[in-house]
Write a protein that holds these residues in place. Structure first.
Motif, PDB file in Angstrom:
ATOM      1  N   HIS A   1      -9.532  -0.674  -4.341  1.00 19.01           N
ATOM      2  CA  HIS A   1      -9.129  -0.149  -3.034  1.00 19.01           C
ATOM      3  C   HIS A   1     -10.018  -0.520  -1.843  1.00 19.01           C
ATOM      4  CE1 HIS A   1      -7.561   3.489  -0.900  1.00 19.01           C
ATOM      5  NE2 HIS A   1      -8.818   3.091   0.101  1.00 19.01           N
TER       6      HIS A   1
ATOM      7  N   TYR B   1      -2.616  -2.488  -3.583  1.00 21.11           N
ATOM      8  CA  TYR B   1      -3.993  -2.201  -2.959  1.00 21.11           C
ATOM      9  C   TYR B   1      -4.884  -1.403  -3.601  1.00 21.11           C
ATOM     10  CZ  TYR B   1      -3.303   2.738  -1.497  1.00 21.11           C
ATOM     11  OH  TYR B   1      -3.069   3.986  -1.511  1.00 21.11           O
TER      12      TYR B   1
ATOM     13  N   ASP C   1      -5.645   2.637   5.113  1.00 19.88           N
ATOM     14  CA  ASP C   1      -5.099   2.039   4.022  1.00 19.88           C
ATOM     15  C   ASP C   1      -3.872   1.283   4.274  1.00 19.88           C
ATOM     16  OD1 ASP C   1      -7.044   3.419   2.844  1.00 19.88           O
ATOM     17  OD2 ASP C   1      -5.747   5.073   2.015  1.00 19.88           O
TER      18      ASP C   1
ATOM     19  N   SER D   1       0.856  -0.958  -0.126  1.00 22.38           N
ATOM     20  CA  SER D   1       0.029  -0.182  -0.014  1.00 22.38           C
ATOM     21  C   SER D   1       0.742   1.144  -0.047  1.00 22.38           C
ATOM     22  CB  SER D   1      -0.803  -0.127   1.163  1.00 22.38           C
ATOM     23  OG  SER D   1      -1.436   1.341   1.622  1.00 22.38           O
TER      24      SER D   1
ATOM     25  N   SER E   1      -4.423  -2.104   4.133  1.00 21.73           N
ATOM     26  CA  SER E   1      -4.782  -2.579   2.752  1.00 21.73           C
ATOM     27  C   SER E   1      -3.565  -3.542   2.081  1.00 21.73           C
ATOM     28  CB  SER E   1      -5.267  -1.664   1.835  1.00 21.73           C
ATOM     29  OG  SER E   1      -6.600  -1.528   2.539  1.00 21.73           O
ATOM     30  N   SER E   2      -2.242  -3.414   2.344  1.00 21.88           N
ATOM     31  CA  SER E   2      -1.219  -3.941   2.128  1.00 21.88           C
ATOM     32  C   SER E   2      -1.306  -5.313   2.412  1.00 21.88           C
ATOM     33  CB  SER E   2       0.131  -3.639   2.846  1.00 21.88           C
ATOM     34  OG  SER E   2      -0.078  -3.849   4.121  1.00 21.88           O
TER      35      SER E   2
END
Ligand code: FE2
Length: 496
Positions: free
Chosen positions: A111, A64, A299, A10, A302-303
């Motif tokens: 995303h 991501y 965020d 991300s 989201s990796s």
């Protein structure tokens, strides 16, 4: 050697992060770039972080979001960028270097789907309703998903509802964050803290001014560029914060009601940056029986979500200690000695936490009792005086000290506020509205668990004050060198 692991990335916006999953679904590593570059909310991947990862075993790299679609939105939004048509391949080459991406499979995902996967695939649920609320992904700002595993154990996601840019609870909250002089997309947590001090008498005026349709989550203007600096200028910042918090909570609850109406599951997975609002989280338990918020729902998390999508199946989640390792046993005895002698001590031991909260491995700990400790800790942290610190407590004692909100029998990752039953005894860890952002620690064999047990035997108090160990203006302490600098600057012992 057989390539087998998946690297999730991300990056490129704020708070870049990397996560690695092996072929059995174990999380080998997850951390934030800022902890390595020492640059808060670093948007780019620090290559020193990649030194933690055995790249020779990486088979797939998962990104991501979809860069081209995001750029379309940025153009549509007039964000002043040039149309450079950067592909995922080019973005990853910029972030990781050609050699690291060469010969590996590259994948990218939507995303919001990455947010959903980071939550659902780390949860214990076989089936769940997933709600994602953030500022904005490519175009999506709110999504509701039906998630389950199929017969092959693969996670399946069906999107049930979407709200799109510019209608965004996250952008609304960020706009008000900017209005009171704080940094949007960074200091929303301070706005949330301010809200407890304000009154909400003018909430209907703010609602009328800004919100077009509460059920559909639509706003009258595009709040991406903020609100005018003179907006509601006769109100104090605290009152503005209080009104914004109430509106945000009401809108979040409307999303939860909508999500429940789909009747997919009584389990809720809640993700996206807005899921960090622990005051709002205390109200969502009225709609679902069991709730899972992955401890890094923004965020950066989201990796892990992108890696999870590439992996496809359930991820083995054990705890949030997934980053840099400072080896050695948890220094329970030296921590206790310092707490008893001086009432305050730092700890930098084991693997660093993934997510914004220090949960005992990179923490500044203190005796939470009495009226003086808050000032002592603030002398080091120099944060706004109105902000309280958080308590970490033996889980089996939590109900004696806090009214845990419905849906949260525990709060292992400090994700929800609970009303303190004895605010007068613990003023350092109680907010103006008598709530605390609690971390409960189960019998999990962790170092912080052993420390709390021994502290309880010695003092009769089952909790400690817990705040992140960081030098002012810097990200959380990561390695031993950071811990040494902290010790030198503040004269507080940091045990490893
Ligand atoms: Fe997001």
């Amino acid at each position: 050697m057989k390539l087998q692991n998946i690297l999730g990335i991300s990056a490129g916006f704020h708070d870049a992060a990397a996560a690695v999953i092996d072929q059995e679904g174990n999380i080998l590593f997850a951390s934030h770039s800022e902890r390595y570059s020492k640059q808060k909310s670093d948007p780019d991947i620090a290559w020193s972080m990649l030194n933690e990862i055995d790249m020779s075993k990486i088979d797939t790299i998962a990104y991501y979001e979809r860069p081209l679609i995001k750029q379309l939105r940025q153009l549509y939004a007039g964000q002043g960028i040039e149309w450079n048509k950067l592909t995922m391949h080019q973005v990853l080459e910029q972030q990781l270097g050609y050699n690291r991406i060469n010969s590996r499979k590259l994948k990218n995902y939507n995303h919001h789907r990455c947010h959903a996967a980071a939550g659902f695939q780390t949860s214990t649920f076989d089936r769940a309703t997933v709600v994602v609320i953030d500022a904005v992904g490519e175009f999506e700002t709110i999504t509701i998903w039906a998630a389950e595993y199929n017969k092959k154990g693969l996670a399946c996601y069906k999107r049930l509802w979407t709200q799109y840019y510019p209608h965004s609870i996250g952008l609304f909250y960020s706009a008000i964050t900017g209005r009171v002089g704080l940094r949007p997309l960074d200091e929303e947590y301070i706005l949330m803290g301010m809200a407890a001090y304000g009154h909400r008498d003018n909430v209907n005026q703010m609602r009328r001014d800004l919100v077009a349709n509460e059920w559909e989550i639509q706003f009258k203007d595009n709040l991406h560029t903020g609100v005018d600096t003179t907006y509601l200028d006769r109100m104090t910042d605290m009152n503005i914060a209080a009104c914004a918090q109430e509106i945000a909570e009401d809108l979040i609850l409307n999303v939860m009601v909508r999500a429940k109406k789909f009747n997919w599951s009584t389990n809720l997975v809640y993700m996206g940056g807005v899921a960090l609002n622990c005051a709002a989280n205390a109200r969502i338990g009225n709609y679902f029986d069991d709730i899972w918020i992955m401890p890094c729902p923004g965020d950066a998390g989201s990796s892990l979500g992108a890696a999870a999508l590439a992996y496809g199946k359930r991820i083995n989640w054990t705890n949030a200690y997934l980053g840099h390792n400072i080896p050695g046993a948890y220094p329970v005895h030296s921590l206790l000695d310092n707490l008893l002698d001086r009432g305050i001590v730092g700890v930098a031991s084991g693997r660093a936490e993934f997510g914004p909260r220090a949960l005992g491995n990179r923490s500044l700990l203190a005796d939470p009792r009495g009226n003086t400790i808050k000032d002592q800790v603030n002398e080091i942290k120099r944060r706004q005086q109105f902000r309280p610190f958080a308590p970490v407590i033996l889980e089996e004692h939590a109900d004696n000290y806090f009214d845990m909100p419905r849906g949260f029998s525990n709060s292992r990752y400090m994700q929800v506020v609970a009303r303190c039953r004895h605010p007068d005894l613990f003023p350092a860890i109680v907010h103006a509205d008598s709530t605390s952002r609690v971390q409960t620690v189960p019998r999990d064999g962790s170092g912080i668990r052993e420390l709390l047990e021994k502290w309880y035997v010695l003092t009769g108090c089952p909790m400690l004050l817990n705040t992140s160990l960081n030098i002012r203006g810097e990200p959380m302490v990561n390695d031993r060198a950071d811990a040494d600098r902290f010790e030198q600057l503040y004269g507080v012992t940091v045990c490893s």
